[in-house]
Structures are given as structure tokens and as C-alpha cells.
Enzyme design. Structure first.
Site, short mmCIF file in Angstrom:
data_model
loop_
_atom_site.label_atom_id
_atom_site.label_comp_id
_atom_site.label_asym_id
_atom_site.label_seq_id
_atom_site.Cartn_x
_atom_site.Cartn_y
_atom_site.Cartn_z
N GLY A 124 0.79 -1.22 0.00
CA GLY A 124 0.00 0.00 0.00
C GLY A 124 0.82 1.27 0.00
N LEU A 127 5.10 0.85 -3.71
CA LEU A 127 6.44 0.35 -4.03
C LEU A 127 6.37 -0.99 -4.76
CD1 LEU A 127 8.27 1.33 -0.71
CD2 LEU A 127 8.09 2.62 -2.84
N ASP A 174 6.19 -1.49 -13.49
CA ASP A 174 6.49 -2.13 -12.20
C ASP A 174 7.07 -3.53 -12.39
OD1 ASP A 174 5.32 0.15 -11.38
OD2 ASP A 174 3.51 -0.77 -10.55
#
Length: 382
Positions: A124, A127, A174
Site C-alpha cells: 500500500g 512500491l 512495475d
């Protein structure tokens, strides 16, 4: 006890035999290049030394058994010979199931496995704990069964799983940085071609991440609105994406655009240019220029893209007051809360931390979380 020691011990305890292989995949932070990914632009993330670790072994059959150490040792079990469906009650299971299901579509030549998973990527905080998990699971099967998939394919597989199986609309950054990250480097990613270029980080510089711990509420709806505004801008220029619009083209006709859309477009165009220049500044060890670019990026997110909040602006101000022109700081992530990222000379880290601890909570009523990271290696054996 390290994550590897923890998962290795738990594997023997739960499955009654030792794991043969240990895999890690890191989380990430984006140094610059915000809301550029879905506009086919550039981003400059680095992998960080917080990761997902999986201890694993092949099975002789076609079953996959999983233990989640971070969820009270919850378990999941499914067969590769039956349709892989979403799990009703365990959301973590769906990241594993989704990756395996999409992997089967890419390369069905693998069998079952036992996995024990643990991680220390803060959840949350923006990252990328989920991308880290997806890439780790994909890398497990790639190693156990010698699948002929490269890191980019493992990353794409993870993104597909998150978009189509978990149901979360994420870009490719990501997963790509988790799969392809390089120790002591950032990675300039072209989100259109998926081409990457490793950019060396200057020696003696820490990557500091500070979570504002401001609870994000608008992020979903506002994110979608920003995407729509960018698409409106691209249509105005009859281009597939804002990547294809030059700043000169924009400046010539900006007055004809809806004023809000014009601000959004200006952010994306200038942010793309900043990101490419930032990669060059980092490679040359020019932290002063990098700091200027990060400051411009933050101002653009605040004033043109309008995605910062007072708590984030406060954090940026506190850090900047300590580091001056010796480093850089900006908001990172989707916006409306989350984290700031700072490039800080190692000698100044204690001073930055002290200033944040003394001022942030006093000014906002919220206690921050402070992480000092190193640019780390992408997914692989550990």
C-alpha cells in the site's frame, strides 16, 4: 532471520522435505517519469532492496501448492490440468494463480511445484509489492522448468495476470523493473517499445523513500480521469499517444485546448523530456541537474497534473530544505498521497531523517515511514 532463511525453514516444516531453489524479485521506486507510462512515454525507476522471496521445488505431478508466510501461513492448492479460477477469499492467491494461468498460455511445458512465499516490500505504499510477487512466481517456474522466457516476457506475463485475472489496470513499468533491475543502476524504460537502458547511479547517494501515510481516497477515480484527459489531448492532435506530440506543436495551439486538458498535456510532454534528460544527468553524476529536474517534475505534478496533496508537498519542502542543490526530491507514484522519493548524499541521510521526524508530524498530524534503499538487482536466484 532473512526472508530466505524464513521461507526455507517454513518449506521444510510444511512440506516435509527441503526446498531446492530460492528466488527473489524486488519492489521498485520511480525516480522520475510520472503518468507518462500510459502515454507511451519514458520512466526512470530503480529496483530496491525490499523484495519477495520464494523457496520452491518441483513436484512429480501437476499440482501447485503454496504457503503464504505473511498471511498466517495460509495455503492454496490447485491443478494445472483443471481451469485455474479466481480464489473467492484469498486475494494473495489470485496473484499466484493468475501468473501460473497466463504462463501456461505462453509455455505449457511445465509441471507442478511447492512454494513458500514471504516478502518485505511495504504494502500500500506504492512500491509495487504486487509486481514483485508476480515476477517472483513467474521466475520460479522459469528456473524450475528451464522455460525459454526472458525477463521482459516474465514481466509482461505478470502485467497480464494483474490486468486480466486480478482485475487491476496497471502499466508495464512495475513488472519490468522488478524483472530487469540492475544493482547500482536505474533503468530508463521506453514504455512504447519496452526498450531499456541501464543508467549508473552516482556513488555515495542513497535512495530515500518516505511514506506520507496519508490515506489515499481519490486515487482510482482521479487516475481514470487523468487518463481520459490525456487521451482527449492525443485525439486533439490526431495522434495515438501524447508521446507523438512535440512541445512546439503543443505551444502553437495550446490556447485552442480546454484549459484543464492543456495543463494535463503540458505535464506529460515536459515530464517525458525531463525523464530522458534525467537519465543523462544521472549517468554523468550531475546531482545538481537531477535535483532541478525532480523539482520541476514535482511542480508540474502539483500545478499542471494536480495530483499532489498538502502532506506530500510538506514532505518535499522539508527534505529540500536540508539537501538544497546536493540532491533531489519529488512525489512518486499515482498521486493523492503515497510516497516521496529523494536522492540524498549518504552523509546527509541522518540530517534529512531528523528534519522529517521533527517537522512532518508536527505540521500534518501524521507519522511518516522512512526507508533508506539501495538500487538492486532484478529477479533471480538468491
Amino acid at each position: 532471520m532473512s526472508l530466505k532463511e524464513k521461507t526455507h525453514a517454513l518449506f521444510a516444516e510444511k512440506f516435509g522435505y527441503p526446498a531446492t531453489t530460492h528466488i527473489q524479485a524486488p519492489g521498485r521506486v520511480n525516480l522520475i517519469g510520472e503518468h507518462t507510462d500510459y502515454n507511451d512515454g519514458f520512466v526512470l525507476p530503480c529496483a530496491i532492496d525490499y523484495q519477495t522471496v520464494i523457496s520452491c521445488a518441483k513436484r512429480d505431478d501437476r499440482r501447485v501448492r503454496v504457503v503464504a508466510a505473511d498471511y498466517d501461513n495460509e495455503t492454496d492448492e490447485f491443478s494445472l490440468d483443471e481451469p485455474i479460477l479466481t480464489h473467492d477469499s484469498q486475494q494473495w492467491s489470485n496473484y499466484v494463480r493468475g501468473v501460473v494461468k497466463h504462463l501456461q498460455q505462453r509455455d505449457p511445458g511445465f509441471g507442478g511445484a511447492d512454494l513458500v512465499i514471504s516478502g518485505n516490500v511495504p504494502q500500500g505504499a506504492g512500491l509495487s509489492s504486487s509486481a514483485s510477487l508476480e515476477v517472483a512466481v513467474g521466475t520460479v517456474f522459469r528456473h524450475l522448468y528451464h522455460l525459454s522466457l526472458d525477463g521482459a516476457q516474465i514481466a509482461l506475463n505478470g502485467q497480464e495476470a494483474e490486468n486480466q485475472f486480478v482485475g487491476c489496470n496497471c502499466g508495464i513499468m512495475d513488472q519490468l523493473i522488478s524483472a530487469l533491475g540492475k544493482k547500482d543502476h536505474a533503468l530508463l524504460i521506453d514504455c512504447r517499445s519496452l526498450g531499456t537502458k541501464a543508467v549508473p547511479m552516482p556513488q555515495g547517494v542513497a535512495v530515500v523513500i518516505i511514506n506520507s501515510n496519508f490515506k489515499r481516497t481519490l486515487v482510482g477515480s482521479e487516475y481514470n480521469t487523468r487518463r481520459e484527459q490525456c487521451e482527449t489531448g492525443a485525439r486533439f492532435f490526431t495522434q495515438k499517444a501524447l508521446r507523438d506530440v512535440s512541445l512546439d506543436q503543443f505551444n502553437a495551439v495550446a490556447h485552442e485546448l480546454d484549459p484543464i486538458v492543456a495543463k494535463r498535456v503540458r505535464h506529460v510532454l515536459t515530464e517525458n523530456a525531463r525523464t530522458v534528460e534525467a537519465a543523462d544527468a544521472l549517468a554523468k553524476g550531475n546531482l545538481t541537474r537531477m535535483g532541478e529536474l525532480m523539482a520541476e517534475s514535482h511542480a508540474s505534478m502539483r500545478d499542471d497534473f494536480e495530483i499532489t496533496v498538502p502532506q506530500i508537498d510538506t514532505l518535499v519542502e522539508i527534505v529540500k530544505s536540508v539537501i538544497g542543490d546536493k540532491g533531489g526530491v519529488r512525489m512518486t507514484g499515482g498521486g493523492f498521497g503515497g510516497c516521496v522519493v529523494a536522492l540524498v548524499p549518504e552523509a546527509l541521510v541522518p540530517e534529512v531523517q531528523a528534519a522529517v521526524e521533527a517537522q512532518y508530524e508536527a505540521r500534518t498530524g501524521i507519522k511518516e515511514t522512512f526507508y533508506v534503499c539501495k538500487p538492486s538487482e532484478g529477479a533471480g536466484l538468491c
